[in-house]
Design a protein around this motif. Structure first.
Motif, mmCIF file in Angstrom:
data_model
loop_
_atom_site.group_PDB
_atom_site.id
_atom_site.type_symbol
_atom_site.label_atom_id
_atom_site.label_comp_id
_atom_site.label_asym_id
_atom_site.label_seq_id
_atom_site.Cartn_x
_atom_site.Cartn_y
_atom_site.Cartn_z
ATOM 1 N N ILE A 181 12.384 10.379 2.177
ATOM 2 C CA ILE A 181 11.589 10.045 0.811
ATOM 3 C C ILE A 181 10.943 11.405 0.092
ATOM 4 C CG2 ILE A 181 10.419 8.935 -0.897
ATOM 5 C CD1 ILE A 181 10.550 6.240 0.861
ATOM 6 N N GLN A 182 11.564 11.955 -0.807
ATOM 7 C CA GLN A 182 11.188 13.418 -1.314
ATOM 8 C C GLN A 182 10.186 13.146 -2.487
ATOM 9 O OE1 GLN A 182 11.981 16.084 0.477
ATOM 10 N NE2 GLN A 182 13.272 14.614 1.721
ATOM 11 N N LYS A 183 9.324 12.332 -2.256
ATOM 12 C CA LYS A 183 8.164 12.290 -3.348
ATOM 13 C C LYS A 183 7.105 11.289 -2.652
ATOM 14 C CE LYS A 183 11.149 8.990 -5.698
ATOM 15 N NZ LYS A 183 11.828 8.624 -7.100
ATOM 16 N N SER A 184 6.194 11.101 -3.522
ATOM 17 C CA SER A 184 4.933 10.470 -3.150
ATOM 18 C C SER A 184 5.438 8.925 -2.907
ATOM 19 C CB SER A 184 3.676 10.474 -4.041
ATOM 20 O OG SER A 184 3.210 11.934 -4.032
ATOM 21 N N GLU B 292 8.315 3.735 -14.942
ATOM 22 C CA GLU B 292 7.635 4.875 -15.557
ATOM 23 C C GLU B 292 7.567 6.300 -14.392
ATOM 24 O OE1 GLU B 292 4.672 2.456 -18.774
ATOM 25 O OE2 GLU B 292 3.857 3.294 -16.941
ATOM 26 N N HIS B 293 7.207 5.748 -13.409
ATOM 27 C CA HIS B 293 7.119 6.749 -12.477
ATOM 28 C C HIS B 293 8.180 6.805 -11.399
ATOM 29 C CE1 HIS B 293 2.390 7.195 -12.906
ATOM 30 N NE2 HIS B 293 2.577 5.690 -13.261
ATOM 31 N N ARG B 294 9.314 6.795 -12.077
ATOM 32 C CA ARG B 294 10.514 6.869 -11.053
ATOM 33 C C ARG B 294 10.775 8.430 -10.534
ATOM 34 N NH1 ARG B 294 11.798 5.645 -16.142
ATOM 35 N NH2 ARG B 294 13.345 7.190 -17.199
ATOM 36 N N ASP B 295 10.265 9.369 -11.410
ATOM 37 C CA ASP B 295 10.496 10.561 -10.904
ATOM 38 C C ASP B 295 9.255 11.182 -9.983
ATOM 39 O OD1 ASP B 295 12.811 10.643 -12.701
ATOM 40 O OD2 ASP B 295 11.397 11.319 -14.449
ATOM 41 N N ASP B 296 8.273 10.798 -10.126
ATOM 42 C CA ASP B 296 7.178 11.160 -9.092
ATOM 43 C C ASP B 296 6.672 10.318 -7.926
ATOM 44 O OD1 ASP B 296 5.729 9.544 -10.811
ATOM 45 O OD2 ASP B 296 4.343 10.958 -11.482
ATOM 46 N N LEU B 297 7.095 8.933 -8.033
ATOM 47 C CA LEU B 297 6.509 8.061 -7.074
ATOM 48 C C LEU B 297 7.673 6.951 -6.715
ATOM 49 C CD1 LEU B 297 3.974 7.329 -5.620
ATOM 50 C CD2 LEU B 297 3.405 5.864 -7.635
ATOM 51 N N GLN B 298 7.928 6.908 -5.352
ATOM 52 C CA GLN B 298 8.400 5.798 -4.833
ATOM 53 C C GLN B 298 7.920 4.544 -4.698
ATOM 54 O OE1 GLN B 298 12.142 5.395 -4.090
ATOM 55 N NE2 GLN B 298 11.570 3.315 -4.336
ATOM 56 N N LYS C 17 3.712 12.633 3.174
ATOM 57 C CA LYS C 17 3.417 11.216 4.006
ATOM 58 C C LYS C 17 2.034 11.109 4.482
ATOM 59 C CE LYS C 17 7.251 10.615 2.282
ATOM 60 N NZ LYS C 17 7.590 11.875 1.404
ATOM 61 N N ASN C 18 1.138 11.918 4.096
ATOM 62 C CA ASN C 18 -0.128 11.885 4.531
ATOM 63 C C ASN C 18 -0.724 10.451 3.745
ATOM 64 O OD1 ASN C 18 -0.276 14.302 6.083
ATOM 65 N ND2 ASN C 18 -0.234 15.525 4.272
ATOM 66 N N VAL C 19 -1.774 9.781 4.417
ATOM 67 C CA VAL C 19 -2.268 8.725 3.951
ATOM 68 C C VAL C 19 -3.575 9.064 2.857
ATOM 69 C CG1 VAL C 19 -3.609 6.535 4.215
ATOM 70 C CG2 VAL C 19 -1.820 7.169 5.935
ATOM 71 N N ILE C 20 -3.172 8.901 1.734
ATOM 72 C CA ILE C 20 -4.132 9.144 0.404
ATOM 73 C C ILE C 20 -5.212 7.953 0.442
ATOM 74 C CG2 ILE C 20 -4.408 9.781 -1.655
ATOM 75 C CD1 ILE C 20 -3.493 11.912 -0.170
ATOM 76 N N ALA C 21 -4.641 6.806 0.265
ATOM 77 C CA ALA C 21 -5.545 5.464 0.197
ATOM 78 C C ALA C 21 -5.001 4.346 0.625
ATOM 79 C CB ALA C 21 -5.719 5.412 -1.306
ATOM 80 N N ILE C 22 -5.694 3.450 1.097
ATOM 81 C CA ILE C 22 -5.305 2.235 1.700
ATOM 82 C C ILE C 22 -6.431 0.970 1.133
ATOM 83 C CG2 ILE C 22 -5.302 0.692 3.617
ATOM 84 C CD1 ILE C 22 -4.501 3.150 5.409
ATOM 85 N N LYS C 23 -6.051 0.023 0.572
ATOM 86 C CA LYS C 23 -6.925 -0.820 0.115
ATOM 87 C C LYS C 23 -6.230 -2.427 0.072
ATOM 88 C CE LYS C 23 -7.674 -0.824 -4.613
ATOM 89 N NZ LYS C 23 -8.370 -0.565 -5.611
ATOM 90 N N HIS C 24 -7.241 -3.202 -0.008
ATOM 91 C CA HIS C 24 -6.725 -4.726 -0.303
ATOM 92 C C HIS C 24 -6.974 -4.934 -1.468
ATOM 93 C CE1 HIS C 24 -8.130 -5.826 4.135
ATOM 94 N NE2 HIS C 24 -7.051 -5.425 3.998
#
Length: 222
Positions: free
Chosen positions: A88-91, A117-123, A181-188
């Motif tokens: 996947i070539q994006k966040s 809305e974020h289809r170009d920069d986020l999967q 593919k570095n982990v930026i955030a994880i949340k419940h």
């Protein structure tokens, strides 16, 4: 309990950052740190000390999991070809559910709007911890901008992702990855809409909750 809680948090924070010269995968970081976290977390929730349980989870994420490399899982996509995370070539914004859990009113429509809305920069990826047949009724509620995936213990090739994500992080959980593919955030999730809220209000509230989270994490990737 509190003495043990703060001792564990101190332990988790002692070796916070991972070297940029060495790749540490999320699964390895979890294996190294999950046992003391689980022990303390189980005690906290048994005693209904919900806030302490949240503090423990946030400490584990902040000090041990952020900055790790997300494993290159091969995800089964409902009615589509499988997808490997590294291709996947994006966040990437991942949300995990189970079909037997009731998704709050307005959440799916809000995610559909945000994914478009974020289809170009986020999967956007939604992972259900189910068999394919179990998500038949809900999968079609997500639009084409969201990859609806499934993983289950009964599928032999899913053991790694189930053990790494479902059995350790729980669900519903969101995971945000940058382009590398570095982990930026994880949340419940801590957002709950009112059952009797009008649908428009529920969609707006859910949209605002996820939009704030997504935009804050996108800034971190710049």
């Amino acid at each position: 309990m509190r003495s043990f809680l703060y001792t564990l948090i101190l332990f988790l924070s002692l070796t916070t950052s991972y070297s940029q010269d060495k790749i540490t995968y999320l699964s390895d970081a979890i294996k190294e740190n999950i046992n003391p976290y689980k022990k303390a977390s189980n005690k906290a929730y048994e005693k209904r000390e919900i806030e302490e349980g949240k503090i423990l989870f946030d400490s584990l994420v902040k000090n041990k999991l952020i900055g790790t490399k997300f494993d290159d899982f091969n995800l089964k996509v409902y009615k589509d070809k499988n997808v490997k995370i590294n291709r996947i070539q994006k966040s990437v914004f991942i949300i995990t559910y189970a079909s037997w859990c009731v998704i709050p009113k307005g959440e799916i429509p809000a995610l559909n709007i945000l994914a478009k809305e974020h289809r170009d920069d986020l999967q956007f990826i939604v992972v259900f911890w189910d068999k394919k047949k179990d998500i038949k009724n809900i999968a079609n509620k997500f639009n084409e901008h969201i990859k609806v995936c499934y993983a289950n213990e009964y599928y032999s090739k899913d053991s790694h992702i189930v053990a790494t994500i479902k059995h350790t992080l729980g669900f519903p959980t969101s995971i945000f990855l940058d382009e590398d593919k570095n982990v930026i955030a994880i949340k419940h999730f801590n957002y709950k809409t009112k059952i009797k809220a009008p649908i428009k209000e529920a969609i707006t509230n859910s949209y605002n909750y996820f939009s704030k989270d997504i935009n804050e994490n996108l800034v971190k990737t710049l």
